[in-house]
Structures are given as structure tokens and as C-alpha cells.
Design an enzyme around this catalytic site. Structure first.
Site, PDB file in Angstrom:
ATOM      1  N   TYR A   1       4.140  89.767  29.333  1.00 32.90           N
ATOM      2  CA  TYR A   1       5.127  89.765  28.248  1.00 32.90           C
ATOM      3  C   TYR A   1       6.309  90.628  28.670  1.00 32.90           C
ATOM      4  O   TYR A   1       6.178  91.829  28.880  1.00 32.90           O
ATOM      5  CB  TYR A   1       4.475  90.304  26.970  1.00 32.90           C
ATOM      6  CG  TYR A   1       5.367  90.373  25.753  1.00 32.90           C
ATOM      7  CD1 TYR A   1       6.575  89.681  25.657  1.00 32.90           C
ATOM      8  CD2 TYR A   1       4.984  91.140  24.657  1.00 32.90           C
ATOM      9  CE1 TYR A   1       7.374  89.751  24.533  1.00 32.90           C
ATOM     10  CE2 TYR A   1       5.769  91.216  23.508  1.00 32.90           C
ATOM     11  CZ  TYR A   1       6.959  90.529  23.457  1.00 32.90           C
ATOM     12  OH  TYR A   1       7.746  90.604  22.335  1.00 32.90           O
TER      13      TYR A   1
ATOM     14  N   LYS B   1       5.338  85.347  28.675  1.00 36.10           N
ATOM     15  CA  LYS B   1       6.196  85.284  27.496  1.00 36.10           C
ATOM     16  C   LYS B   1       7.497  85.980  27.876  1.00 36.10           C
ATOM     17  O   LYS B   1       7.533  87.185  28.075  1.00 36.10           O
ATOM     18  CB  LYS B   1       5.537  85.984  26.309  1.00 36.10           C
ATOM     19  CG  LYS B   1       6.412  86.026  25.056  1.00 36.10           C
ATOM     20  CD  LYS B   1       5.734  86.819  23.938  1.00 36.10           C
ATOM     21  CE  LYS B   1       6.642  86.937  22.728  1.00 36.10           C
ATOM     22  NZ  LYS B   1       6.038  87.782  21.658  1.00 36.10           N
TER      23      LYS B   1
END
Length: 291
Positions: free
Chosen positions: A133, A161
């Protein structure tokens, strides 16, 4: 390739009037999100107010959400301490989750070699698939494309992400990683532009509010109806933007409460939305036919 689908919701954590975790409301919300098109759920991420949750609360959330829905449950376990991140990852794995979301270490600003070592160490500690992320606006730390490329060679690092907001970086990452490594947008407003260059899907906040519409937009793009996808993107642009008019998850919790989906308030250091924010959200929700 991991089977997490294209529309992943980063779930809020509902609280009761005393700001205890409302596990019954969390179960109901998870069911609602899946019924509206979410293909997987991230629990205890930023949107779930993870920094203010106890370890017991997190484990109970994983177990209850897993029991409530039939889609993958991904646990947010990242911290700026590698040892604690590994402990979180192992505990989440033991609780039965299907994957892990691991954010870049915040505040201490590791360089690219240090980032690689951090994520590699975490990946080696568990058997679960991992989604990296990258959200430099919150962490002060940016994973560069060449580092993502190296990390994508590790067997159980399966996805990213990407919430840098930088479409050039997005494209460079997609160009470098293997085809079975999935790149997700971490910004709702970037989803359609990012899909146009090969992004697989979204880890979404807005899907709490407009999940069916987002599914419709994704399906239109995948079926090559780009005109419809564009129309949907423009229709949703205001809510995409205004759910981040102040710090997430303040606006999305306010929006859900306005819609009659009671998720309660927020734990400090976050406070509830003020009237100026509520006014913006009411206008958006009225326009979308949500209230």
C-alpha cells in the site's frame, strides 16, 4: 493471480454511542457492501481507524467479518515498525483472513533499499498473499516503480494499492510488473483513468455509498463501453472528491449515517463532520438519490 476481484471496499469500523466497536453493525455493513458489488473487503485499514483499535478488537473484527460474508477478507496490518507489522500479520493469519494489506512505514521515512527489506521480511513471515500500500500523502514515503518491480518477484507479494495520485508513476509500475501482479487504485477519482493504462481495480472508500454505480462503471469499461464508463465517472466525480474533503474516514462515516446506515462516530484524534461538510455531502447524496 489472487482472486480478490476488481471492487474492494476499505471498510469503516462502526462504533456504538460509547465508541465501542459495534460488531453487529460491522457484520451488517459487510453484508450490505457485498450485496452492492464489493468483491473483497479490507478490514482495519486507514478507513477502519486501525490506529485507534486494540489488538483484540482487530482480531474479533476479522473473525466476525469472515463469518459474515463469502468474499475475501484482507487485514490491514502495516505499521512503521517491522517487528510489530510481522506480529500483526501472524495474528491476522491465525484469525483466518485471506490476505494482508501492508502500508509503507510512516514517519521514519525509509529509503528504497530499506523499504524492500521491510516488505521482504514481512512477506517471509506469513503464507498469505500481500498487497503493498503506497500512500505518500499520508506516510511521507513513496515506493518507487523499480522497488515495486523487485518486490513483485517475491512469491506472496501479489498486488499493490497505489494512492500516489501520480498517473505517470502508475503507468511505470504497470509497465514493470508481471501480468499476474495486480495494481489497484487507492483513489476513487483515479479509478477510470488508471484502468485505461492497465490498473486492475480499486480499493475504494466511495463504494460504501455508490457501490452499485462503481460496479456498473467497472463493468462498462471491461466490456469496452468506454462512453458509459466515462458518463458514470463524471456522475460520481463529486462524491469521489467530497468524501475526501477532510480526513478519511470522517466524510464517509457522515455519509453513511445520513443514508441511515448507522456506523456511529469516530475515535480521537478524529472528530465528527461539521455542518459545512454535512451540507456538501447532503447535496451530493440528494443528487445521487441516496437520501
Amino acid at each position: 493471480m489472487v482472486k480478490w476481484g476488481r471492487l474492494i471496499t476499505a471498510m469503516v469500523t462502526p462504533f456504538d454511542e460509547e465508541l465501542n466497536v459495534d460488531f453487529e453493525a460491522a457484520s451488517s455493513l459487510a453484508i450490505k457492501l457485498v450485496e452492492e458489488g464489493s468483491t473483497a473487503l479490507v478490514v482495519t485499514g486507514t478507513t477502519g481507524e486501525a490506529p485507534t483499535l486494540t489488538e483484540d478488537e482487530k482480531i474479533n473484527l476479522y473473525k466476525i467479518i469472515k463469518d459474515s460474508v463469502d468474499v475475501p477478507v484482507i487485514a490491514g496490518v502495516g505499521t512503521n515498525n517491522t517487528k510489530i507489522t510481522i506480529e500483526n500479520a501472524k495474528a491476522a493469519q491465525e484469525a483466518g483472513v485471506d490476505g494482508l494489506l501492508v502500508v509503507t512505514p510512516y514517519y521514519n521515512k525509509p529509503d528504497q533499499d530499506s523499504l524492500y527489506c521491510h516488505f521482504k521480511k514481512v512477506a517471509e513471515s506469513v503464507d498469505l498473499p500481500i498487497m503493498l500500500y503506497n500512500v505518500p500523502g499520508r506516510t511521507g514515503c513513496n515506493i518507487l516503480p523499480e522497488t515495486v518491480e523487485k518486490l513483485a518477484q517475491i512469491d506472496n507479494i501479489k498486488a499493490l494499492k497505489e494512492a500516489s495520485g501520480n498517473i505517470i508513476q502508475f503507468a511505470e509500475i504497470i509497465k514493470r510488473v508481471p501480468g499476474d501482479f495486480l495494481v489497484y487504485s487507492g483513489d476513487d477519482s483515479m479509478l477510470l483513468p488508471a484502468m485505461s493504462i492497465g490498473c486492475y481495480g480499486i480499493v475504494s472508500v466511495a463504494s460504501h455509498v455508490v457501490g452499485p454505480e462503481m460496479k456498473e462503471m467497472i463493468d462498462a469499461f471491461i466490456s469496452k463501453d468506454t462512453e458509459k464508463a466515462k458518463e458514470m465517472h463524471l456522475k460520481l466525480l463529486n462524491i469521489f472528491k467530497n468524501l475526501f474533503v477532510i480526513a478519511n474516514p470522517i466524510p464517509v462515516k457522515a455519509a453513511l449515517n445520513l443514508m441511515g446506515v448507522n456506523v456511529g462516530g469516530l475515535r480521537l484524534p478524529l472528530t465528527e463532520a461539521r455542518e459545512n461538510v454535512l451540507k456538501i455531502l447532503r447535496e451530493d447524496l440528494n443528487e445521487l438519490g441516496k437520501i
